[in-house]
Write a protein that holds these residues in place. Structure first.
Motif, PDB file in Angstrom:
ATOM      1  N   ARG A   1     -28.654 -29.188  14.017  1.00  0.00           N
ATOM      2  CA  ARG A   1     -28.018 -27.874  13.943  1.00  0.00           C
ATOM      3  C   ARG A   1     -26.715 -27.950  14.723  1.00  0.00           C
ATOM      4  NH1 ARG A   1     -31.953 -24.273  17.725  1.00  0.00           N
ATOM      5  NH2 ARG A   1     -33.653 -25.420  16.856  1.00  0.00           N
ATOM      6  N   ASN A   2     -25.890 -26.954  14.492  1.00  0.00           N
ATOM      7  CA  ASN A   2     -24.678 -26.891  15.270  1.00  0.00           C
ATOM      8  C   ASN A   2     -25.003 -26.256  16.625  1.00  0.00           C
ATOM      9  OD1 ASN A   2     -22.220 -26.362  16.432  1.00  0.00           O
ATOM     10  ND2 ASN A   2     -21.236 -26.004  14.458  1.00  0.00           N
ATOM     11  N   ALA A   3     -25.379 -27.121  17.555  1.00  0.00           N
ATOM     12  CA  ALA A   3     -25.923 -26.647  18.826  1.00  0.00           C
ATOM     13  C   ALA A   3     -24.926 -25.763  19.577  1.00  0.00           C
ATOM     14  CB  ALA A   3     -26.338 -27.841  19.677  1.00  0.00           C
ATOM     15  N   LEU A   4     -23.651 -26.100  19.472  1.00  0.00           N
ATOM     16  CA  LEU A   4     -22.647 -25.326  20.193  1.00  0.00           C
ATOM     17  C   LEU A   4     -22.577 -23.900  19.657  1.00  0.00           C
ATOM     18  CD1 LEU A   4     -20.557 -25.443  22.404  1.00  0.00           C
ATOM     19  CD2 LEU A   4     -18.887 -26.226  20.727  1.00  0.00           C
ATOM     20  N   ASN A   5     -22.599 -23.778  18.357  1.00  0.00           N
ATOM     21  CA  ASN A   5     -22.562 -22.455  17.730  1.00  0.00           C
ATOM     22  C   ASN A   5     -23.801 -21.645  18.122  1.00  0.00           C
ATOM     23  OD1 ASN A   5     -21.491 -20.413  16.256  1.00  0.00           O
ATOM     24  ND2 ASN A   5     -21.828 -21.330  14.252  1.00  0.00           N
ATOM     25  N   VAL A   6     -24.955 -22.282  18.091  1.00  0.00           N
ATOM     26  CA  VAL A   6     -26.191 -21.593  18.456  1.00  0.00           C
ATOM     27  C   VAL A   6     -26.098 -21.065  19.887  1.00  0.00           C
ATOM     28  CG1 VAL A   6     -28.674 -21.875  18.822  1.00  0.00           C
ATOM     29  CG2 VAL A   6     -27.583 -22.933  16.861  1.00  0.00           C
TER      30      VAL A   6
ATOM     31  N   ARG B   1     -22.949 -13.788  21.450  1.00  0.00           N
ATOM     32  CA  ARG B   1     -21.661 -13.099  21.646  1.00  0.00           C
ATOM     33  C   ARG B   1     -21.286 -12.221  20.451  1.00  0.00           C
ATOM     34  NH1 ARG B   1     -17.298 -16.596  24.918  1.00  0.00           N
ATOM     35  NH2 ARG B   1     -16.385 -14.510  25.006  1.00  0.00           N
ATOM     36  N   TRP B   2     -21.771 -12.593  19.255  1.00  0.00           N
ATOM     37  CA  TRP B   2     -21.491 -11.702  18.127  1.00  0.00           C
ATOM     38  C   TRP B   2     -22.738 -10.992  17.618  1.00  0.00           C
ATOM     39  CZ3 TRP B   2     -20.501 -17.066  17.648  1.00  0.00           C
ATOM     40  CH2 TRP B   2     -21.441 -17.767  16.890  1.00  0.00           C
ATOM     41  N   SER B   3     -23.923 -11.351  18.123  1.00  0.00           N
ATOM     42  CA  SER B   3     -25.117 -10.713  17.555  1.00  0.00           C
ATOM     43  C   SER B   3     -25.817  -9.757  18.520  1.00  0.00           C
ATOM     44  CB  SER B   3     -26.096 -11.773  17.062  1.00  0.00           C
ATOM     45  OG  SER B   3     -26.459 -12.604  18.124  1.00  0.00           O
TER      46      SER B   3
ATOM     47  N   GLY C   1     -26.303 -25.788  10.300  1.00  0.00           N
ATOM     48  CA  GLY C   1     -27.444 -24.882  10.213  1.00  0.00           C
ATOM     49  C   GLY C   1     -27.867 -24.355  11.566  1.00  0.00           C
ATOM     50  N   MET C   2     -28.667 -23.324  11.566  1.00  0.00           N
ATOM     51  CA  MET C   2     -29.023 -22.661  12.823  1.00  0.00           C
ATOM     52  C   MET C   2     -30.462 -22.932  13.266  1.00  0.00           C
ATOM     53  SD  MET C   2     -26.211 -20.897  13.663  1.00  0.00           S
ATOM     54  CE  MET C   2     -26.567 -19.417  14.615  1.00  0.00           C
ATOM     55  N   GLY C   3     -31.179 -23.809  12.610  1.00  0.00           N
ATOM     56  CA  GLY C   3     -32.556 -24.075  13.010  1.00  0.00           C
ATOM     57  C   GLY C   3     -33.482 -23.037  12.417  1.00  0.00           C
TER      58      GLY C   3
HETATM   59  C1  LIG Z   1     -21.149 -20.034  13.757  1.00  0.00           C
HETATM   60  O1  LIG Z   1     -22.121 -19.180  13.170  1.00  0.00           O
HETATM   61  C2  LIG Z   1     -21.592 -17.944  12.699  1.00  0.00           C
HETATM   62  C3  LIG Z   1     -22.745 -17.074  12.229  1.00  0.00           C
HETATM   63  O2  LIG Z   1     -23.676 -17.769  11.464  1.00  0.00           O
HETATM   64  C4  LIG Z   1     -20.583 -18.244  11.565  1.00  0.00           C
HETATM   65  O3  LIG Z   1     -20.025 -17.039  11.107  1.00  0.00           O
HETATM   66  C5  LIG Z   1     -19.469 -19.138  12.135  1.00  0.00           C
HETATM   67  O4  LIG Z   1     -18.584 -19.501  11.098  1.00  0.00           O
HETATM   68  C6  LIG Z   1     -20.056 -20.392  12.756  1.00  0.00           C
HETATM   69  N1  LIG Z   1     -18.991 -21.136  13.418  1.00  0.00           N
HETATM   70  C7  LIG Z   1     -18.912 -22.455  13.363  1.00  0.00           C
HETATM   71  C8  LIG Z   1     -17.775 -23.062  14.111  1.00  0.00           C
HETATM   72  O5  LIG Z   1     -19.698 -23.134  12.762  1.00  0.00           O
END
Ligand SMILES: *[C@@H]1O[C@H](CO)[C@@H](O)[C@H](O)[C@H]1NC(C)=O
Ligand SMILES: *[C@@H]1O[C@H](CO)[C@@H](O)[C@H](O)[C@H]1NC(C)=O
Ligand SMILES: *[C@@H]1O[C@H](CO)[C@@H](O)[C@H](O)[C@H]1NC(C)=O
Length: 389
Positions: free
Chosen positions: A317-322, A327-329, A306-308
């Motif tokens: 949350r997936n801190a690394l992804n956050v 980079r994509w938004s 989750g993103m918080g």
């Molecule tokens: C990270 O977040 C993006 C956007 O919510 C999602 O598309 C992507 O799959 C996520 N990547 C991982 C490794 O969780």
């Protein structure tokens, strides 16, 4: 008679020394002083998360942003105008003197819940402040907020005095100057943890919290607010924030070695990539044990999905992804403009700039330098521009 006087006086001296030996320091091993830790950062830089890392430790009395009260009392002032008031408030709170809040809170009886984000402090959810949660366990803000919000304010001070470490988190310093006196204050044992984050990630996160940050941003922009176009506000604010982070970092390098040891720089990205190792380093720096239940908890909250949900909550949350979301938004045009105003800071702290939309979205391109700024040697020769090797 003389002999008797002599004996009595000797006994008196002996008694005096004995008394000193018993009750004060010169003859006794020094009591370990409380450790005072200032988590110095900026908005949306992961400082709530780092604050939690300290706050959940059973040896730590933690408060998040006590100087919020100063800023909200003087919303027409500037960040620089309020620096010294913020500094003096921190000093009092480090020494557990909570009467300092009299200047910033309504008169009359108050609760510990008068404090901004009080429920973020595990210490205010466990004895002696509140009996619902044991000191040695992770507490959840939502539970604490319901169960401990009636506790009287004087318990804040009592709780503070029962800990070996007082940790305060602040985003309201824009250079190091107001903090010099605290660094050499003999009644304090100040350690600074300076938390920085990629300005592009900060920018993106601020875009999502513009309303929450409005008053603060106006204070940061100060007099210049009226001369700026609305669309320039976020860039101007970031320019000030980036410059201040760099100023703080540079100011440390010019301090005597002994004082430099009171400073610890951490990048949010390094922390989310290796949460256990970096937390361990941070704890070691301030003399805290990384207890097993804390290791377990740190692992859990950094691996969660989750993103918080809410801006000021540190959920699993997936801190690394956050940390990569910008980079994509964030459109490349914004990234490019931001890199112009924050480029110097990024270069020094090891955030690599992107030169195209392709580079920005190519996630196999790592934009974090392999070196850490803390491992670099700062060289400053007289008359020359400072360089880093
Ligand atoms: C990270 O977040 C993006 C956007 O919510 C999602 O598309 C992507 O799959 C996520 N990547 C991982 C490794 O969780
Ligand atoms: C970590 O997560 C596991 C599995 O969900 C859970 O059993 C454990 O209680 C958690 N530990 C902490 C300290 O949060
Ligand atoms: C992405 O970056 C990697 C590493 O630099 C590079 O090898 C690769 O060709 C890049 N991919 C694209 C589509 O540009």
């Amino acid at each position: 008679m003389r002999l008797l006087l002599f004996l009595v006086s000797q006994m008196a001296i002996f008694a005096l020394f004995f008394h000193l030996y018993e009750h004060s320091s010169p003859f006794r091993k020094e009591e370990p002083k409380p450790v005072h830790v200032l988590v110095l950062s900026s908005w949306r830089s992961g400082s709530s998360f780092v604050g939690q890392l300290f706050g959940q430790h059973p040896d730590v009395f933690y408060l998040m942003e006590p100087a919020w009260h100063v800023w909200m009392t003087f919303t027409e002032s500037t960040a620089w105008g309020l620096h010294m008031a913020v500094r003096d408030l921190l000093r009092s709170v480090f020494l557990c003197d909570m009467s300092v809040f009299d200047a910033y809170m309504k008169p009359g009886p108050r609760k510990q819940s008068s404090l901004f984000q009080w429920e973020q402090s595990r210490a205010l959810c466990s004895p002696p402040a509140c009996d619902f949660f044991p000191r040695g366990e992770i507490t959840f803000q939502a539970h604490c907020k319901i169960l401990c919000n009636k506790q009287p304010f004087n318990l804040v001070e009592k709780a503070c005095r029962s800990y070996s470490h007082v940790v305060l988190k602040e985003v309201r310093f824009f250079n190091l100057r107001p903090l010099y006196p605290l660094l050499i204050d003999p009644s304090l044992n100040l350690h600074i943890v300076h938390l920085v984050r990629d300005p592009r990630a900060v920018f993106r996160s601020r875009e999502h919290t513009t309303a929450e940050l409005m008053i603060d941003s106006h204070i940061v922009m100060g007099q210049n607010l009226k001369n700026l176009k609305k669309e320039d506000h976020p860039y101007y604010t970031m320019q000030i924030i980036c410059k201040s982070q760099l100023d703080i970092y540079r100011a440390i390098q010019s301090l005597p070695k002994a004082l430099q040891q009171r400073y610890f720089l951490i990048r949010y990205e390094d922390l989310v990539r290796a949460p256990l190792a970096e937390t361990s380093r941070m704890y070691e720096y301030v003399g805290l044990k990384f207890l097993p239940h804390l290791q377990n908890w740190v692992h859990n909250i950094t691996q969660g999905k989750g993103m918080g949900e809410h801006a000021f909550h540190t959920n699993a949350r997936n801190a690394l992804n956050v940390s990569q979301a910008w980079r994509w938004s964030l459109p490349y045009e914004k990234v490019s403009r931001l890199q112009e105003v924050c480029g110097d800071t990024m270069d020094v702290l090891g955030y690599l700039q992107v030169r195209s939309k392709q580079e920005q979205s190519n996630l196999s391109l790592d934009l974090l330098s392999t070196w850490k700024p803390s491992e670099r040697v700062y060289q400053s020769e007289e008359g020359s521009v400072p360089t880093w090797s």
